[in-house]
Design a protein around this motif. Structure first.
Motif, PDB file in Angstrom:
ATOM      1  N   TRP A 143     -58.492  47.912 -45.860  1.00  9.22           N
ATOM      2  CA  TRP A 143     -57.714  48.388 -46.999  1.00  9.22           C
ATOM      3  C   TRP A 143     -57.221  47.252 -47.882  1.00  9.22           C
ATOM      4  N   GLY A 144     -57.658  46.042 -47.589  1.00  5.02           N
ATOM      5  CA  GLY A 144     -57.306  44.901 -48.440  1.00  5.02           C
ATOM      6  C   GLY A 144     -55.820  44.586 -48.459  1.00  5.02           C
ATOM      7  N   VAL A 145     -55.186  44.731 -47.300  1.00  6.89           N
ATOM      8  CA  VAL A 145     -53.753  44.441 -47.223  1.00  6.89           C
ATOM      9  C   VAL A 145     -53.574  42.975 -46.817  1.00  6.89           C
ATOM     10  N   PRO A 146     -52.839  42.190 -47.582  1.00  9.35           N
ATOM     11  CA  PRO A 146     -52.632  40.794 -47.192  1.00  9.35           C
ATOM     12  C   PRO A 146     -51.764  40.682 -45.936  1.00  9.35           C
ATOM     13  N   ASN A 147     -52.034  39.658 -45.143  1.00  7.44           N
ATOM     14  CA  ASN A 147     -51.236  39.454 -43.928  1.00  7.44           C
ATOM     15  C   ASN A 147     -49.946  38.719 -44.295  1.00  7.44           C
ATOM     16  N   GLU A 148     -48.845  39.410 -44.185  1.00  5.57           N
ATOM     17  CA  GLU A 148     -47.575  38.809 -44.593  1.00  5.57           C
ATOM     18  C   GLU A 148     -46.735  38.358 -43.408  1.00  5.57           C
ATOM     19  N   PHE A 149     -47.279  38.512 -42.191  1.00  3.88           N
ATOM     20  CA  PHE A 149     -46.517  38.124 -41.007  1.00  3.88           C
ATOM     21  C   PHE A 149     -46.670  36.638 -40.711  1.00  3.88           C
ATOM     22  N   THR A 150     -45.599  36.041 -40.255  1.00  2.20           N
ATOM     23  CA  THR A 150     -45.700  34.687 -39.733  1.00  2.20           C
ATOM     24  C   THR A 150     -46.247  34.801 -38.304  1.00  2.20           C
ATOM     25  N   PRO A 151     -46.779  33.721 -37.755  1.00  2.00           N
ATOM     26  CA  PRO A 151     -47.262  33.785 -36.368  1.00  2.00           C
ATOM     27  C   PRO A 151     -46.161  34.235 -35.402  1.00  2.00           C
ATOM     28  N   GLU A 152     -44.935  33.821 -35.664  1.00  2.00           N
ATOM     29  CA  GLU A 152     -43.822  34.216 -34.784  1.00  2.00           C
ATOM     30  C   GLU A 152     -43.580  35.720 -34.862  1.00  2.00           C
TER      31      GLU A 152
END
Lengths: 165, 304
Positions: A143-152
């Motif tokens: 769905w072309g959603v950017p990954n906004e999570f940090t690794p933590e």
């Protein structure tokens, strides 16, 4: 046959059979408020502007309404029944070309705005079907959603989920 | 502006999430922050839940486990120890083949209750949910339950065990000796232990108290609180090492251990509820005297 003209946000006119428009709660309300059902009113001379729906999307909505002409109009949310809804083959084929793209989403938004419950339900069901059996990153990619999570943050969510997966 | 999958109208989102099974909801939590919020929101009109406490109670032949957790509104940020979504709870229960469970709410504290048939199943849930604290209250305390509680003490950071209470007219029920039980539980992983023995038929002696204080001394790294009933016929004025104890008849004796500072509190059992703080004359250096402020009176009915 009474025709009512819908005007999209990009100024395209769509003459639509009055009967079809009963599926849209929003348009039905406008028709009533504008007295377009009165014999004395010249409906053809009073187009209904739909500033939130683009022409290409409105065309698809009308196509869907034509296919579902005569279907019972859904009342309320009926959440209990929604869980068992199956997308009919015609509708599946209807949604498929636009799947994973903004067109399907625009159609869903239009269904919401126009208050076409059956279209909204089937469209959402088709979207939810695309999530099933997929991992979070797969859904994100499709769905072309950017990954906004940090690794933590990703790790924290993984821990929250791990005991129930 | 292009529409994205996560910014659909709320009623569309509601439909989408409603159609999803629990595994898909869990995967959506990994997609993005808003998808995670929505996945949690889909079961409850709050964004997240917090497992603050797990209560286990066993009364006669009835057993139940209650996960007490707090819903967190998006704007709130209080009480964070561990949190999980209702979605997670549902999935966990599904995986554990526990189908009888329900959510309830009391004073904004939401309780998740399950019923299952044996201690092993409870233990499995506890291992999965990982609560910080367990409150264990029971009327009956047979040997297998003792072993279960000792295993619980290996699983959590904090445990409170209350046993021995009975209703009027009940017969006396089996319960562990507080000394033996304390010796067993104190070696478990649990760091904060509270034991409340309210078995009024037992007559603890000063020697018992001395033994318990010795146990507390052996584990200075543990936070211990022991309460038991001393049934004395005469007021006492005892000396245990550097501790001077005195009490009136028929009172509760509580021994608390915060670091190496001891607190002993006596509660009168009969009406009117009152308590007198009691001493203990352990030689506490003046610099440590502030630790005394940690005395905990946990019953609002008590008057010092």
């Amino acid at each position: 046959m009474v025709l009512i003209t819908l005007v999209s946000s990009d100024e395209q006119n769509f003459p639509v059979e009055r009967e079809l428009l009963k599926q849209s709660g929003t348009i039905e309300t406008l028709i009533v408020n504008m007295n377009l059902d009165d014999e004395d009113t010249d409906a053809a001379a009073m187009p209904i502007p739909l500033p939130n729906v683009k022409g290409d999307v409105l065309e698809k909505v009308i196509q869907w309404m034509e296919h579902h002409k005569g279907d019972p109009v859904k009342e309320g949310d009926n959440e209990d029944n929604n869980a068992e809804i199956v997308v009919p083959q015609w509708d599946d084929d209807f949604f498929k070309p636009a799947m994973y793209g903004s067109k399907h989403l625009e159609l869903t938004v239009a269904a919401s705005y126009l208050d076409i419950k059956n279209l909204l339900t089937l469209s959402c069901k088709a979207i939810s079907n695309t999530f099933k059996g997929k991992t979070g990153p797969q859904i994100r990619e499709e769905w072309g959603v950017p990954n906004e999570f940090t690794p933590e943050e990703e790790e924290a969510i993984r821990k929250e989920n791990e005991w129930s997966e | 502006m292009p529409i994205d999958i996560l910014n659909l109208p709320i009623n569309a989102n509601k439909f989408i999430y409603q159609f999803l099974d629990n595994s898909s909801l869990l995967q959506l939590r990994k997609v993005s922050k808003s998808a995670k919020e929505l996945a949690d929101f889909s079961h409850q009109r709050f964004s997240n839940t917090l497992v603050s406490l797990l209560e286990f109670s066993k009364e006669q032949n009835k057993t139940r486990v209650a996960f007490r957790y707090l819903f967190r509104r998006p704007s709130a940020s209080n009480y964070w120890d561990y949190y999980a979504s209702k979605t997670c709870f549902k999935c966990a229960m599904l995986n554990l083949n526990i189908s009888v469970y329900w959510f309830s709410e009391y004073r904004k504290i939401n309780t998740f209750v399950i019923n299952c048939s044996n201690n092993a199943a409870y233990l499995q849930v506890i291992k999965q949910v990982k609560p910080q604290k367990i409150n264990f209250a029971t009327q009956v305390f047979p040997k297998d339950t003792t072993e279960f509680v000792l295993e619980l003490a290996n699983q959590v950071q904090s445990i409170s065990v209350c046993y021995g209470y009975r209703f009027f007219g009940d017969t006396i029920r089996p319960s562990p000796n507080i000394i033996a039980f304390t010796q067993e539980i104190v070696v478990r992983k649990c760091e904060n232990i509270e034991i409340v023995d309210i078995c009024s038929s037992r007559n603890h002696t000063v020697a018992d108290t001395e033994t318990l204080i010795k146990i507390l001394h052996q584990y200075p790294e543990k936070m211990l609180s022991l309460s038991y009933y001393e049934d004395r016929s005469e007021p006492t004025d005892d000396q245990i090492g550097s501790y001077k104890l005195s009490s009136d008849v028929r009172r509760w004796l509580t021994i608390k251990h915060f670091g190496m500072t001891f607190f002993i509190m006596i509660r009168r059992r009969s009406f009117p509820y009152c308590t007198s703080m009691l001493h203990l004359n352990r030689s506490i250096p003046k610099s440590d005297s502030t630790k005394c402020s940690a005395i905990d009176i946990d019953d609002a009915r008590l008057n010092i």
